[in-house]
Design an enzyme around this catalytic site. Structure first.
Site, mmCIF file in Angstrom:
data_model
loop_
_atom_site.group_PDB
_atom_site.id
_atom_site.type_symbol
_atom_site.label_atom_id
_atom_site.label_comp_id
_atom_site.label_asym_id
_atom_site.label_seq_id
_atom_site.Cartn_x
_atom_site.Cartn_y
_atom_site.Cartn_z
ATOM 1 N N ALA A 1 9.916 -3.260 6.379
ATOM 2 C CA ALA A 1 9.927 -2.029 7.199
ATOM 3 C C ALA A 1 10.095 -0.800 6.325
ATOM 4 O O ALA A 1 10.885 0.094 6.606
ATOM 5 C CB ALA A 1 11.029 -2.092 8.266
ATOM 6 N N LYS B 1 0.857 -1.208 0.000
ATOM 7 C CA LYS B 1 0.000 0.000 0.000
ATOM 8 C C LYS B 1 0.874 1.233 0.000
ATOM 9 O O LYS B 1 2.023 1.219 0.437
ATOM 10 C CB LYS B 1 -0.947 0.027 1.195
ATOM 11 C CG LYS B 1 -0.308 0.083 2.591
ATOM 12 C CD LYS B 1 0.073 1.464 3.082
ATOM 13 C CE LYS B 1 0.731 1.414 4.465
ATOM 14 N NZ LYS B 1 1.560 2.582 4.784
ATOM 15 N N LEU C 1 5.359 0.413 3.376
ATOM 16 C CA LEU C 1 4.474 -0.088 2.321
ATOM 17 C C LEU C 1 3.507 -1.148 2.846
ATOM 18 O O LEU C 1 2.775 -1.770 2.074
ATOM 19 C CB LEU C 1 5.306 -0.667 1.163
ATOM 20 C CG LEU C 1 6.215 0.349 0.454
ATOM 21 C CD1 LEU C 1 7.154 -0.351 -0.526
ATOM 22 C CD2 LEU C 1 5.379 1.389 -0.286
ATOM 23 N N ASP D 1 -2.147 -1.121 10.692
ATOM 24 C CA ASP D 1 -2.348 -1.073 9.233
ATOM 25 C C ASP D 1 -3.076 -2.309 8.699
ATOM 26 O O ASP D 1 -3.447 -2.336 7.530
ATOM 27 C CB ASP D 1 -0.995 -0.996 8.507
ATOM 28 C CG ASP D 1 -0.461 0.427 8.430
ATOM 29 O OD1 ASP D 1 -1.199 1.356 8.808
ATOM 30 O OD2 ASP D 1 0.686 0.589 7.991
HETATM 31 O O1 C5P Z 1 0.055 -0.915 15.411
HETATM 32 P P1 C5P Z 1 1.493 -1.090 15.094
HETATM 33 O O2 C5P Z 1 2.145 -2.148 15.943
HETATM 34 O O3 C5P Z 1 1.749 -1.320 13.638
HETATM 35 O O4 C5P Z 1 2.196 0.283 15.425
HETATM 36 C C1 C5P Z 1 3.598 0.420 15.563
HETATM 37 C C2 C5P Z 1 3.913 1.676 16.336
HETATM 38 O O5 C5P Z 1 3.556 2.831 15.576
HETATM 39 C C3 C5P Z 1 3.135 1.825 17.626
HETATM 40 O O6 C5P Z 1 3.798 1.196 18.691
HETATM 41 C C4 C5P Z 1 3.069 3.324 17.820
HETATM 42 O O7 C5P Z 1 4.276 3.788 18.368
HETATM 43 C C5 C5P Z 1 3.003 3.842 16.409
HETATM 44 N N1 C5P Z 1 1.632 4.151 15.947
HETATM 45 C C6 C5P Z 1 0.963 5.238 16.475
HETATM 46 N N2 C5P Z 1 -0.300 5.529 16.047
HETATM 47 C C7 C5P Z 1 -0.903 4.778 15.100
HETATM 48 C C8 C5P Z 1 -0.228 3.669 14.539
HETATM 49 C C9 C5P Z 1 1.031 3.371 14.988
HETATM 50 O O8 C5P Z 1 1.503 5.950 17.344
HETATM 51 N N3 C5P Z 1 -2.135 5.106 14.680
#
Ligand code: C5P
Length: 299
Positions: free
Chosen positions: A85, A8, A88, A125
């Site tokens: 990482a 994406k 995408l 995501d």
């Molecule tokens: O949800 P995910 O594990 O992919 O998110 C990784 C990191 O990105 C989270 O620990 C957070 O620090 C940050 N994040 C955020 N707000 C979001 C998505 C991700 O702060 N909406």
């Protein structure tokens, strides 16, 4: 069962604030593109993952976490094509596809709500990839409103080759960089009818036949914006170099995807995308429509 997990890009990504749970509130228009990982599942009691990038086959891979979440085993084989990482959504798309493969292989008949709930537990995501295509994504990422498919657009992805942690980029973001909550200019639209994006309206009636290739442009797109671009640039100057390379090669508009470090540049046509990709050492690709992005194939 097998399928393709499409990458994406974020056509828009606006962060509007920080939540009490530490995550950030966002408004984003996401779009699947035709670069994809391959994932297959053979039902089995044991759970295993084979990957052509062996260091990704560990226990914490989102594909294995998806299977454990649904309480099912199986032999997964993953072929990585999407930079890891990179902003995408490669790992997130693999996770969403794993949920759909498990559902199909075991006849689980998960409801849309159960799919989105499981996806949200795997990562912010992941819910988007349950729908694919073009979608408005809000909240932490768990609120997904599918939008009508956009006309075909070609673009070039350029990855500096250095992983950049999403958490680090959000950590670098300063409150004065947040977008004013609602309605935000890019998501709500100004003067070009982009309000349809914000509301998830059906644009099909006004999209009509595609204009000739030369006239096809960002006209059909929301205005590109990404709140995370400034903090990501501060952490990784190589992102700025990628931007410059794409612009110098003739991309009309360039933007960081998600938290980066991959940058995408719009191209006027397929031929233009391949020319820019050759000149920059990038990857030429195009938008992947919803139907294409979510289909599964039996073995
Ligand atoms: O949800 P995910 O594990 O992919 O998110 C990784 C990191 O990105 C989270 O620990 C957070 O620090 C940050 N994040 C955020 N707000 C979001 C998505 C991700 O702060 N909406």
């Amino acid at each position: 069962m097998r399928g393709l997990a499409y990458a994406k890009i974020n056509l828009t990504l606006e962060v509007t604030g920080k939540r009490p749970d530490g995550y950030h509130e966002l408004i984003s228009i996401m779009q699947t593109v035709a670069l994809a990982d391959k994932l297959s599942l053979d039902p089995a009691t044991e759970l295993s993952l084979e990957c052509d990038v062996p260091e990704l086959a560990g226990d914490d891979n989102l594909v294995l976490r998806a299977a454990r979440l649904l309480g099912r085993g199986g032999r997964f084989v993953l072929g990585k094509r999407i930079p890891v990482a990179g902003g995408l959504g490669g790992g997130s798309g693999d996770a969403a596809l794993a949920l759909r493969l498990l559902d199909a292989a075991y006849g689980l008949h998960l409801s849309p709500h159960q799919f989105l709930d499981a996806a949200a537990q795997l990562g912010s995501d992941v819910p988007f990839f349950i729908h694919g295509g073009t979608a408005l994504v809000e909240g932490r990422g768990e609120q997904v409103t599918p939008l009508p498919d956009l006309p075909e657009h070609w673009l070039v992805l350029l990855n500096p080759g250095l992983p950049l942690s999403t958490a680090r980029v959000y950590g670098e973001l300063k409150p004065d960089e947040y977008t004013a909550a609602s309605p935000s200019p890019a998501a709500a639209g100004e003067g070009r009818g982009e309000g349809a994006w914000r509301r998830g309206d059906d644009r099909a009636s006004r999209s009509g036949p595609l204009p000739p290739a030369g006239e096809r442009s960002e006209h059909d797109l929301p205005r590109l914006v990404n709140t995370l671009e400034a903090p990501a640039l501060r952490l990784e100057p190589a992102i700025g170099e990628c931007r410059e390379r794409l612009l110098a090669a003739g991309s009309s508009q360039v933007l960081l995807s998600g938290s980066g470090p991959t940058v995408f540049g719009l191209a006027a046509s397929e031929a233009d995308a391949y020319r820019i990709a050759k000149q920059t050492d990038g990857i030429a690709t195009c938008f992947a429509r919803r139907k294409q992005a979510i289909q599964l194939q039996p073995d």
